[in-house]
Scaffold this active site. Structure first.
Site, PDB file in Angstrom:
ATOM      1  N   GLY A  98       0.810  -1.158  -0.066  1.00 45.29           N
ATOM      2  CA  GLY A  98      -0.063   0.002  -0.066  1.00 45.29           C
ATOM      3  C   GLY A  98       0.850   1.269  -0.035  1.00 45.29           C
ATOM      4  O   GLY A  98       1.971   1.171   0.217  1.00 45.29           O
ATOM      5  N   GLN A 132       3.230   9.779   1.989  1.00 44.82           N
ATOM      6  CA  GLN A 132       4.514   9.141   1.776  1.00 44.82           C
ATOM      7  C   GLN A 132       5.170   9.766   0.651  1.00 44.82           C
ATOM      8  O   GLN A 132       6.257   9.315   0.675  1.00 44.82           O
ATOM      9  CB  GLN A 132       4.293   7.512   1.780  1.00 44.82           C
ATOM     10  CG  GLN A 132       4.177   6.830   3.098  1.00 44.82           C
ATOM     11  CD  GLN A 132       3.760   5.472   2.962  1.00 44.82           C
ATOM     12  OE1 GLN A 132       2.800   5.014   2.393  1.00 44.82           O
ATOM     13  NE2 GLN A 132       5.050   4.823   3.079  1.00 44.82           N
ATOM     14  N   CYS A 161       7.375  -0.946   6.220  1.00 48.55           N
ATOM     15  CA  CYS A 161       6.802   0.129   5.581  1.00 48.55           C
ATOM     16  C   CYS A 161       8.061   0.774   4.781  1.00 48.55           C
ATOM     17  O   CYS A 161       9.018   0.625   5.069  1.00 48.55           O
ATOM     18  CB  CYS A 161       6.647   1.324   6.785  1.00 48.55           C
ATOM     19  SG  CYS A 161       5.811   2.833   5.867  1.00 48.55           S
ATOM     20  N   LEU A 162       7.469   1.392   3.411  1.00 47.93           N
ATOM     21  CA  LEU A 162       8.262   1.853   2.704  1.00 47.93           C
ATOM     22  C   LEU A 162       8.895   3.045   3.358  1.00 47.93           C
ATOM     23  O   LEU A 162      10.069   3.370   2.560  1.00 47.93           O
ATOM     24  CB  LEU A 162       7.527   2.160   1.211  1.00 47.93           C
ATOM     25  CG  LEU A 162       6.952   1.006   0.663  1.00 47.93           C
ATOM     26  CD1 LEU A 162       5.864   1.260  -0.623  1.00 47.93           C
ATOM     27  CD2 LEU A 162       7.898   0.003   0.042  1.00 47.93           C
ATOM     28  N   HIS A 198      -2.933   0.324   8.568  1.00 52.46           N
ATOM     29  CA  HIS A 198      -1.329   0.729   8.358  1.00 52.46           C
ATOM     30  C   HIS A 198      -1.223   1.882   7.613  1.00 52.46           C
ATOM     31  O   HIS A 198      -0.748   3.071   7.886  1.00 52.46           O
ATOM     32  CB  HIS A 198      -0.389  -0.265   7.771  1.00 52.46           C
ATOM     33  CG  HIS A 198       0.813   0.276   7.359  1.00 52.46           C
ATOM     34  ND1 HIS A 198       1.896  -0.197   8.420  1.00 52.46           N
ATOM     35  CD2 HIS A 198       1.513   0.914   6.437  1.00 52.46           C
ATOM     36  CE1 HIS A 198       2.865   0.226   7.772  1.00 52.46           C
ATOM     37  NE2 HIS A 198       2.654   1.205   6.528  1.00 52.46           N
ATOM     38  N   GLU A 199      -1.967   1.949   6.510  1.00 55.59           N
ATOM     39  CA  GLU A 199      -2.099   2.922   5.345  1.00 55.59           C
ATOM     40  C   GLU A 199      -2.857   4.145   6.014  1.00 55.59           C
ATOM     41  O   GLU A 199      -2.357   5.302   5.925  1.00 55.59           O
ATOM     42  CB  GLU A 199      -2.695   2.646   3.938  1.00 55.59           C
ATOM     43  CG  GLU A 199      -1.912   1.407   3.213  1.00 55.59           C
ATOM     44  CD  GLU A 199      -0.362   2.067   3.169  1.00 55.59           C
ATOM     45  OE1 GLU A 199      -0.017   3.045   2.969  1.00 55.59           O
ATOM     46  OE2 GLU A 199       0.406   0.795   3.133  1.00 55.59           O
ATOM     47  N   HIS A 226      -0.931   6.598   8.282  1.00 56.44           N
ATOM     48  CA  HIS A 226      -0.088   7.421   7.471  1.00 56.44           C
ATOM     49  C   HIS A 226      -0.980   8.888   7.654  1.00 56.44           C
ATOM     50  O   HIS A 226      -0.324  10.009   7.518  1.00 56.44           O
ATOM     51  CB  HIS A 226       0.312   7.024   6.199  1.00 56.44           C
ATOM     52  CG  HIS A 226       1.270   5.989   6.242  1.00 56.44           C
ATOM     53  ND1 HIS A 226       2.826   6.547   6.620  1.00 56.44           N
ATOM     54  CD2 HIS A 226       1.449   4.822   5.616  1.00 56.44           C
ATOM     55  CE1 HIS A 226       3.489   5.402   6.515  1.00 56.44           C
ATOM     56  NE2 HIS A 226       2.680   4.499   6.018  1.00 56.44           N
TER      57      HIS A 226
END
Length: 179
Positions: free
Chosen positions: A47, A52, A101-102, A143-144, A147
């Protein structure tokens, strides 16, 4: 379409509360969504949230409809674009699971998440989305959406003995998949 730079933990833009999307079905919004999918797919993400990539909007994308190489044991999650999301837990039950996480490359940690959720919001055309999810699907959505609230998964880790470098914790996974 373009692959965008993904901000890393420590960048103050990741700690902001994102602004609601006010205009749907615009060329700018559709281009942003395309860029986000291209960026997410280029790094095998599960995702990606607009903050981000430095965009201060309540927009997340997730899912690939195929097994994700960063999470080979997790089932596929439906490809989704979700704007102005609201998550409502269904019950109090939580599950712990490993997350990466990216924006936090090369690290993984065990994070508690609600087992079952309802999420609502809108698609890029302004049409309502109202779904229930459980397991990995629910984890990815939570999670997304974190952000959008200025939260990164390490802020939710409760036991730091289960937090560390991907290549140490999971020798079979390529640590570059977390970059």
């Amino acid at each position: 379409m373009a692959i965008r730079e993904i901000l890393k933990m420590g960048d103050p833009r990741l700690l902001r509360v994102a602004q609601p999307v006010a205009a749907f079905d615009t060329d700018e919004l559709h281009l942003l969504v395309r860029d986000m999918f291209e960026t997410m797919l280029a790094v095998n993400g599960a995702g990606l949230a607009a903050p981000q990539i430095g965009v201060d909007q309540q927009l997340v994308i997730f899912g690939t409809d195929v097994v994700n190489p960063r999470y080979p044991d997790a089932p596929p999650v439906p490809r989704t674009v979700l704007l102005n999301p609201v998550i409502t837990p269904i019950g109090d039950e939580e599950e712990e699971g490993w997350e990466g996480c990216l924006s936090v490359p090369g690290l993984r940690g065990v994070v508690p998440r609600f087992s079952n959720i309802r999420y609502t919001g809108f698609d890029p055309y302004g049409d309502p989305i109202d779904r229930t999810a459980s397991g990995f699907h629910a984890r990815v959505v939570q999670h997304e959406v974190d952000h959008l609230l200025g939260k990164l998964y390490p802020m939710r880790v409760r036991d730091f003995s289960r937090f560390g470098y991907t290549d140490v914790l999971f020798p079979g996974l390529d640590a570059n998949d977390d970059d």
